[in-house]
Design an enzyme around this catalytic site. Structure first.
Site, mmCIF file in Angstrom:
data_model
loop_
_atom_site.group_PDB
_atom_site.id
_atom_site.type_symbol
_atom_site.label_atom_id
_atom_site.label_comp_id
_atom_site.label_asym_id
_atom_site.label_seq_id
_atom_site.Cartn_x
_atom_site.Cartn_y
_atom_site.Cartn_z
ATOM 1 N N HIS A 124 0.970 -1.085 -0.035
ATOM 2 C CA HIS A 124 -0.127 0.019 -0.126
ATOM 3 C C HIS A 124 0.865 1.376 0.053
ATOM 4 O O HIS A 124 1.866 1.274 0.906
ATOM 5 C CB HIS A 124 -0.947 -0.115 1.174
ATOM 6 C CG HIS A 124 -1.967 -1.025 1.168
ATOM 7 N ND1 HIS A 124 -3.104 -1.063 1.950
ATOM 8 C CD2 HIS A 124 -2.046 -2.190 0.584
ATOM 9 C CE1 HIS A 124 -3.857 -2.150 1.715
ATOM 10 N NE2 HIS A 124 -3.258 -2.831 0.981
ATOM 11 N N GLU A 141 -4.437 6.518 -2.969
ATOM 12 C CA GLU A 141 -3.864 5.352 -2.304
ATOM 13 C C GLU A 141 -3.793 4.409 -3.490
ATOM 14 O O GLU A 141 -4.558 4.169 -4.244
ATOM 15 C CB GLU A 141 -4.986 4.625 -1.338
ATOM 16 C CG GLU A 141 -4.281 3.363 -0.683
ATOM 17 C CD GLU A 141 -5.301 2.746 -0.084
ATOM 18 O OE1 GLU A 141 -5.068 2.296 1.168
ATOM 19 O OE2 GLU A 141 -6.305 2.354 -0.774
#
Length: 235
Positions: free
Chosen positions: A157, A176
């Protein structure tokens, strides 16, 4: 790989951000959405623009690697912009006052893109290429591949800020990015279904334990497939 045009068409069709009132929203949430309607739409436009920029960057990287290495590391790309209902629910979980300022400050995954790769090496190679782009700001990195979550979840991530140019300003908008392999994505989809959709325990099955075992098996298989991939690349 899904083209940028196809992806954006599907994205716009799925998430119109029409400010539909969610059935689980409180009266206060509904009032906030109604009062902040125009501002929320402006917020949506900003994050959608950032998604477009990010999608195109990955498409360019994939095409360039295909030209230079004769292979495409990206299997496919998915993206989404959080709905108002989801944003309000998350700011509540953070214990912050429901304001547009807090939404922009604390929620960094309003715009999200998932890049599905063939091999683990592709995940890290793409991340390395992102780090080399000097106009991107890397905000946070959480490596759940090297350090899986307790339930077996694995993915890389990354929160970045990407420059988006509007009529009279440039804004650094957070996105993200989740980078994972096809196998990791398959596992995550199953885990999501078991976590959010199952209304009762699966009789006779320890789903949590099974998922952890599956994650370990997938990790081993991916390592073995990576060896074969390297052998092919060396030829």
């Amino acid at each position: 790989m899904t083209s940028a045009a196809q992806l954006l068409s599907e994205q716009d069709h799925r998430d119109t951000w029409s400010l539909t009132i969610g059935k689980d929203m409180s009266d206060e949430d509904i009032e906030f959405v109604r009062e902040a309607g125009v501002k929320l739409r402006e917020l949506s436009q900003r994050y959608r623009a950032a998604l477009r920029e990010m999608v195109v960057r990955f498409e360019i990287l994939d095409q360039d690697l295909n030209l230079r290495k004769d292979r495409t590391p990206i299997h496919h790309v998915e993206s989404r912009v959080k709905t108002p209902e989801s944003i309000i629910e998350k700011i509540g979980r953070y214990g912050k006052e429901r304001t547009l300022e807090n939404i922009e400050k604390y929620i960094m995954d309003i715009a999200g893109i998932r890049v599905i790769c063939s091999y683990i090496s592709d995940v890290y190679n793409l991340f390395d290429l992102l780090q080399r782009q000097d106009d991107l700001e890397i905000v946070t990195v959480k490596d759940y591949i090297a350090n899986p979550k307790p339930n077996g979840y694995r993915s890389l991530h990354v929160i970045v800020r990407i420059p988006v140019y509007f009529l009279d300003s440039k804004q650094m908008v957070p996105v993200e990015i989740q980078l994972r392999t096809v196998a990791m994505d398959f596992w995550a989809s199953l885990e999501h279904d078991l976590k959010y959709k199952a209304k009762r325990e699966i009789e006779g099955i320890d789903s949590y334990g099974e998922l952890k075992d599956c994650s370990r098996i997938i990790e081993d298989v991916e390592a073995r497939m990576q060896i074969l991939a390297r052998a092919l690349d060396s030829e």
